[in-house]
Write an enzyme that holds these catalytic residues in place. Structure first.
Site, mmCIF file in Angstrom:
data_model
loop_
_atom_site.group_PDB
_atom_site.id
_atom_site.type_symbol
_atom_site.label_atom_id
_atom_site.label_comp_id
_atom_site.label_asym_id
_atom_site.label_seq_id
_atom_site.Cartn_x
_atom_site.Cartn_y
_atom_site.Cartn_z
ATOM 1 N N GLU A 3 -24.707 -1.451 24.116
ATOM 2 C CA GLU A 3 -24.788 -1.373 25.569
ATOM 3 C C GLU A 3 -25.475 -2.604 26.150
ATOM 4 O OE1 GLU A 3 -24.536 2.750 23.893
ATOM 5 O OE2 GLU A 3 -25.735 0.968 23.451
ATOM 6 N N ARG A 58 -25.149 -1.596 10.218
ATOM 7 C CA ARG A 58 -25.385 -1.454 11.652
ATOM 8 C C ARG A 58 -26.873 -1.473 11.989
ATOM 9 N NH1 ARG A 58 -23.819 -2.160 16.864
ATOM 10 N NH2 ARG A 58 -24.454 -0.451 18.212
#
Length: 448
Positions: free
Chosen positions: A64, A276
């Site tokens: 984001e 990740r």
């Protein structure tokens, strides 16, 4: 029922503190400015003057925040000197957001969703308007902002079928939250339809901001050097990108099986895994070594004279069966290096990671069956020939190896990826115009 939610959020605060302390052992940033989570002791000073009131952008995590960076660039191009307030929920998000700050900007942790913490946050920063990135719906944050005349919009908004089902189960809480938004700007028509089902005031379908990202040329050049160095060693790089727990084990098992059946069958492949989450770097390194692979970690590769990540053209990564991408902010370099990438979070029911970044770096992708978080992008990439889909890791690995070894097929997929990006640009400008309109209208409606 809302009172029960408030009670649960209040009672969960000690648990949050313990969780942050545990996370801080691997990622120290979680242990800094903890009081900000509860609306206290902000590192940034309180806003007192009207002309200092910022535009607030909330970007919870890394993905984001990268989308927020694209929006911020478009906003500053239209309105130089615009003050921004960035809030985040994760350490990776805050670290990435710090790179966006300019003079007059501020940064803080997202307030925990209790009435008191949110009230203190709003009183301290006094934002003119707020932008919540993608999926961030917090009932008290939205309700109190609306009550205090701070319009909040959901930008780059997405809502998967899975998330819609979850929101419906808590409709008594979530429907009023969606309805109190000033606007929602959806990525796709399907997202818009699902958002409307929850009562969100959808004001446009603007596309996905991430198509407007332009990879850092220095990182692309770095990755291309790694690719050339691997090519000179007779190897093509196959990457597992933004992998999640369980996916590395599945890939390593496939590699182990292939090596057992044909010791020379994978000699032309340089493996690269980029987890990740940073707290899993050590775990993944140990896992690879337990499967009999030698590991070279990016953090141990030669650095340039000034200590930056962009080493000199003559500095080659050490030879190893597997390279571990244990650095932050270098995904464009990893994608530029790879001939093909296996898409993380798509081989477990986690919804997939952002494949747009891979396409922008001309890296073809092989996806697993789970891409519901980026459904439209995944479908568009597959239709364009920039991505392939496989039912499981063994099938995905077979497809990736075929693509890595077929020069003509790889070139077609790489060009399709670049064409896909070019065809879907424009969301940043549309979103920036809508944000500034919302902020200006909110300012006119705020009483003196």
């Amino acid at each position: 029922m809302h009172a029960l939610y408030n009670l649960a959020a209040w009672m969960a605060q000690p648990l949050l503190r313990r969780k942050l302390a545990a996370r801080a052992r691997a990622e120290p940033l979680y242990g800094q400015w903890v009081a900000e989570r509860f609306g206290r002791a902000y590192a940034a000073p309180a806003v007192s003057r009207e002309d200092e009131r910022p535009l607030w952008i909330h970007a919870v995590s890394l993905g984001e925040t990268r989308a927020a960076a694209i929006l911020a660039q478009a906003l500053r191009a239209r309105r130089p000197g615009l003050r921004l307030l960035l809030t985040h929920g994760t350490a990776t998000g805050r670290a990435e957001g710090a790179k966006l700050l300019q003079a007059g900007d501020a940064q803080a942790w997202q307030p925990w969703d209790t009435p008191a913490a949110v009230a203190r946050f709003l009183a301290h920063f006094r934002p003119r308007a707020g932008v919540l990135m993608e999926t961030e719906i917090w009932p008290n944050l939205i309700a109190q902002s609306a009550a205090q005349g701070v319009p909040l919009a959901l930008a780059n908004a997405r809502l998967s079928e899975k998330s819609l089902r979850a929101a419906r189960r808590a409709a008594w809480l979530m429907r009023p939250a969606y309805a109190r938004l000033a606007a929602a700007w959806a990525q796709t028509d399907a997202d818009a339809a699902r958002l409307r089902q929850m009562g969100a005031p959808v004001a446009g379908v603007f596309g996905n901001l991430k198509f407007d990202a332009r990879p850092d040329p220095a990182l692309l050049a770095l990755g291309q050097r790694w690719r050339e160095q691997a090519r000179q060693a007779g190897r093509a790089i196959v990457m597992l990108a933004s992998s999640r727990d369980g996916e590395e084990a599945a890939l390593l098992w496939c590699i182990r099986q292939a090596r057992a059946s044909d010791a020379a069958g994978l000699a032309d492949i340089q493996w690269l895994i980029v987890p990740r989450h940073p707290q899993r770097f050590d775990e993944v390194a140990q896992l690879a070594q337990s499967h009999g692979l030698s590991v070279s970690r990016r953090s141990a590769w030669p650095q340039s004279a000034n200590g930056s990540a962009h080493e000199s053209a003559n500095a080659a990564p050490p030879a190893a069966d597997l390279w571990l991408g244990d650095s932050l902010g270098e995904m464009p370099a990893y994608y530029a290096a790879a001939r093909v990438a296996l898409l993380g979070a798509s081989f477990a029911p986690l919804g997939g990671q952002n494949l747009i970044e891979a396409a922008a770096c001309a890296c073809p992708v092989v996806m697993g069956p789970h891409t519901f978080n980026f459904a439209q992008a995944a479908e568009s990439a597959q239709a364009a020939g920039a991505a392939l889909r496989a039912p499981d890791m063994p099938a995905a690995l077979a497809a990736a190896l075929t693509l890595a070894r077929d020069e003509a097929a790889h070139e077609r997929a790489a060009q399709a990826a670049l064409a896909l990006i070019a065809a879907h640009r424009g969301a940043a400008g549309r979103t920036a115009d809508a944000v500034l309109t919302l902020m200006d209208e909110g300012q006119r409606q705020t009483p003196p």
